[in-house]
Design an enzyme around this catalytic site. Sequence first.
Site, mmCIF file in Angstrom:
data_model
loop_
_atom_site.group_PDB
_atom_site.id
_atom_site.type_symbol
_atom_site.label_atom_id
_atom_site.label_comp_id
_atom_site.label_asym_id
_atom_site.label_seq_id
_atom_site.Cartn_x
_atom_site.Cartn_y
_atom_site.Cartn_z
ATOM 1 N N ASP A 1 0.825 -1.205 0.000
ATOM 2 C CA ASP A 1 0.000 0.000 0.000
ATOM 3 C C ASP A 1 0.867 1.266 0.000
ATOM 4 O O ASP A 1 1.916 1.298 0.653
ATOM 5 C CB ASP A 1 -0.849 -0.051 1.285
ATOM 6 C CG ASP A 1 -1.820 1.085 1.411
ATOM 7 O OD1 ASP A 1 -2.857 1.038 0.739
ATOM 8 O OD2 ASP A 1 -1.545 2.036 2.192
ATOM 9 N N GLU B 1 0.789 -0.480 -5.054
ATOM 10 C CA GLU B 1 -0.233 0.556 -5.147
ATOM 11 C C GLU B 1 0.514 1.875 -5.245
ATOM 12 O O GLU B 1 1.041 2.376 -4.250
ATOM 13 C CB GLU B 1 -1.159 0.570 -3.928
ATOM 14 C CG GLU B 1 -2.354 1.470 -4.161
ATOM 15 C CD GLU B 1 -2.659 2.482 -3.078
ATOM 16 O OE1 GLU B 1 -3.682 3.160 -3.186
ATOM 17 O OE2 GLU B 1 -1.871 2.625 -2.113
HETATM 18 C C1 NOJ Z 1 -4.441 3.310 0.232
HETATM 19 C C2 NOJ Z 1 -5.639 2.474 0.566
HETATM 20 O O1 NOJ Z 1 -6.090 1.821 -0.595
HETATM 21 C C3 NOJ Z 1 -6.680 3.388 1.161
HETATM 22 O O2 NOJ Z 1 -7.871 2.693 1.415
HETATM 23 C C4 NOJ Z 1 -6.140 4.017 2.419
HETATM 24 O O3 NOJ Z 1 -7.057 4.953 2.944
HETATM 25 C C5 NOJ Z 1 -4.814 4.722 2.160
HETATM 26 N N1 NOJ Z 1 -3.899 3.876 1.446
HETATM 27 C C6 NOJ Z 1 -4.158 5.140 3.456
HETATM 28 O O4 NOJ Z 1 -3.893 4.021 4.236
#
Ligand code: NOJ
Length: 496
Positions: A198, A240
Amino acid sequence: MSWYHNAVFYQALVGSFKADGDKEVGTLRGVIDKLDYLQWLGVDCLWLSPFYASPLRDDGYDIADYYSIHPDYGTMEDFEELIAQLHRRGMRIMTDLALNHTSSDHPWFQASRTDPTGPYGDFYVWGDDPERYPEIRVIFTDVETSNWTWDDQRGQYYFHRFYSHQPDLNYDNPAVQEEVFKILSFWMDKGLDGLRLDAIAYLFERDGLGGESLPETIEFVEKIRSFMDTHYPDAVLIAEANQPPAETMQFYGKGERFHMVFNFPVMPRLYQALALADATPVYSILDELPALPDGCQWGTFLRNHDELTLEMVDDDVRELMYEAFLPDDEMRAHVGIARRLMPLMNGDRRKVELMFSLLMTLPGAPFIYYGDEIGMLDDTTLPDRYAVRTPMQWDDSEHSGFSTKAPSRLPVVGGTSVAAQLDDATSLLNTVRSMIAERHAHPDLGTAPCEPVETGEEAVLGYQRGDLLCLHNFSDRSIDLGPVELGPYGYAWLPA
Ligand code: NOJ
């Protein structure tokens, strides 16, 4: 070709997929109960969003303990059982790790606040100047005004990219980096097949720079990859990284960084093309994205647990998208649109199928967001991005077969269910299942280059992928292309 080039991925949120027994939230046991369904659908790899101990102020992306499972979701034994059951079926599993930040409840942060000279004193990015790193953008502009928040206890500010309850870890501290490898080993040793990392573009900060995809961050990504190659060579790492196209490519490097990166550049273009009834935005972005290095693959997606993000598009495109897909300001989350696929398509089944056909044939491996295969609706009265995270609808019983008690976190939206579509050969569910089977029948789609084909019609996107010619009509008009006629929002996969 590696397994992930042709895998069909399916994202589920443990708390929203299926509860077991008399639970009021989804559980790992509930997910196990539904593996037959996922196998029937043709899913190759399940992706679970964070299920770790967490105060759930960001639905689990705010981790309070990297080594334990949120008690509502079950136990470590349940998780191990889930992996075993998936593998027994020849399916795979990847999970999600948020390494950029922790929850402010994490014991590391608590120790960092109270004991600045102790072992965790330097685990986070502390400072006395809330104006430092002015170039670094605030991501959640609708809820946060600064990336710095004052902490009374320590008498300093701490830095955070996202919510103020999510302090960023300090990657300049080697001890933080060491912890990351421990966390990776712990979960990979359970038998995982992959990880989504992430917010991976944001690990480091440097004065005078925008603080995204910095060389230091990329270097650390390479360390993670070489660690994975040494210990878990079959596993896939998925980034991501919601960045502009050229920057997105940096997360592949020459193939020594991530195996996969979510295709954030393409995703909004599909919606833009629909809004305009014009395929040009898709042709342009495909043209802008270079071919991938060997061993790499895009993660193609239509929707996920977040808003339809519009951070990376130009202002005029963002305005167009708001006009087309945001009839009500309640549906806005951060700078994007928190709606599911079916409502975004205005309930038009033809458009939903068109989008699924693009998902299956564009370069990349498809990621399906739970519930979109049955055209689930959303609940836009819910805050943040919870509109699109409501309980999966399994049947027509009370609470849609999600649980026997009323779900305690998010309400069931209702309207359709797996059971209602299962026996109807013409249902969306069965259409999606057939498309997955077709995708599997054309393994070339995993690696073949995408060659644009001029169709002579601005609304029709044409590209050749291996032995297939794929055509998609973004307009509500029937279009006769000579060898084939495409109905409104029609699509075709033809022998090339
Ligand atoms: C990316 C995640 O997909 C999202 O849901 C989240 O709010 C942010 N990162 C921060 O953790």
